[in-house]
Motif scaffolding. Sequence first.
Motif, mmCIF file in Angstrom:
data_model
loop_
_atom_site.group_PDB
_atom_site.id
_atom_site.type_symbol
_atom_site.label_atom_id
_atom_site.label_comp_id
_atom_site.label_asym_id
_atom_site.label_seq_id
_atom_site.Cartn_x
_atom_site.Cartn_y
_atom_site.Cartn_z
ATOM 1 N N SER A 198 0.833 -1.191 0.000
ATOM 2 C CA SER A 198 0.000 0.000 0.000
ATOM 3 C C SER A 198 0.872 1.247 0.000
ATOM 4 C CB SER A 198 -0.896 -0.023 1.250
ATOM 5 O OG SER A 198 -1.606 1.182 1.364
ATOM 6 N N PRO B 217 -8.629 6.650 -0.724
ATOM 7 C CA PRO B 217 -8.036 5.631 -1.601
ATOM 8 C C PRO B 217 -6.528 5.546 -1.398
ATOM 9 C CG PRO B 217 -8.472 7.627 -2.847
ATOM 10 C CD PRO B 217 -9.029 7.849 -1.464
ATOM 11 N N ARG B 218 -6.009 4.341 -1.578
ATOM 12 C CA ARG B 218 -4.568 4.092 -1.552
ATOM 13 C C ARG B 218 -4.217 3.215 -2.741
ATOM 14 N NH1 ARG B 218 -1.511 5.577 2.604
ATOM 15 N NH2 ARG B 218 -0.040 3.872 2.313
ATOM 16 N N TRP C 192 -2.366 0.113 -4.327
ATOM 17 C CA TRP C 192 -1.856 -1.208 -3.957
ATOM 18 C C TRP C 192 -1.182 -1.767 -5.195
ATOM 19 C CZ3 TRP C 192 -2.253 -3.743 0.788
ATOM 20 C CH2 TRP C 192 -2.953 -3.043 1.769
ATOM 21 N N GLY D 185 -7.213 0.823 -3.636
ATOM 22 C CA GLY D 185 -7.862 0.136 -2.533
ATOM 23 C C GLY D 185 -8.420 1.097 -1.496
ATOM 24 N N ARG E 290 -8.020 -1.763 4.613
ATOM 25 C CA ARG E 290 -7.087 -2.883 4.538
ATOM 26 C C ARG E 290 -7.442 -3.886 5.625
ATOM 27 N NH1 ARG E 290 -3.536 -2.934 8.676
ATOM 28 N NH2 ARG E 290 -3.376 -0.993 9.850
ATOM 29 N N SER F 202 -3.879 -6.950 2.850
ATOM 30 C CA SER F 202 -4.464 -6.697 1.540
ATOM 31 C C SER F 202 -5.463 -5.551 1.638
ATOM 32 C CB SER F 202 -5.170 -7.954 1.029
ATOM 33 O OG SER F 202 -5.669 -7.734 -0.282
ATOM 34 N N LEU F 203 -5.825 -5.024 0.499
ATOM 35 C CA LEU F 203 -6.873 -4.013 0.450
ATOM 36 C C LEU F 203 -8.196 -4.654 0.867
ATOM 37 C CD1 LEU F 203 -8.680 -4.428 -2.459
ATOM 38 C CD2 LEU F 203 -6.441 -3.839 -3.326
ATOM 39 N N GLY G 206 -11.817 -2.485 -3.474
ATOM 40 C CA GLY G 206 -11.224 -1.561 -4.417
ATOM 41 C C GLY G 206 -11.420 -2.024 -5.848
#
Length: 143
Positions: A9, A45-46, A48, A54, A57, A70-71, A74
């Motif tokens: 991330s 939002p980020r 990944w 994503g 998390r 993990s996300l 997304g």
Amino acid sequence: MAKERKTKSAPLDRAAFLAGVESAERRAEAERLIGLFGRVTGWEPRLWGPSMVGFGRYEYRYDSGHGGESLATGFSPRKAELSIYILPGYADFGPILARLGPHRTGKSCLYVKHLDRVDAVVLEELIRAGLADLATRWTVHPV
């Protein structure tokens, strides 16, 4: 020695990410999805890996000892279709999917060729249902 995760991330540079989406249609769809996921989750939002956006998390650890992060949900604007991640992929969302519109599914992915052909309200419902299901298995974090 533990293996380093391939998909990490990172903060999302929205403009740079969208500029990297080749087709104008996919770029517009990605912009719409960033807004939709943001409204549904209330999270920022980020990025990944190089191509997945994503929201939230979760950290997981299986009985085997394998674990990671993990996300929570997304999407990725792939060339042929949008990949929408509804994790962890165990629940039966058939009744919701029946109302969505044209799509196909994988274990934890929903594939959509054209975002304007699916019902956005139903997609929001599906995202919420996926997050609720994920939260029954793992702790979901906003960042």
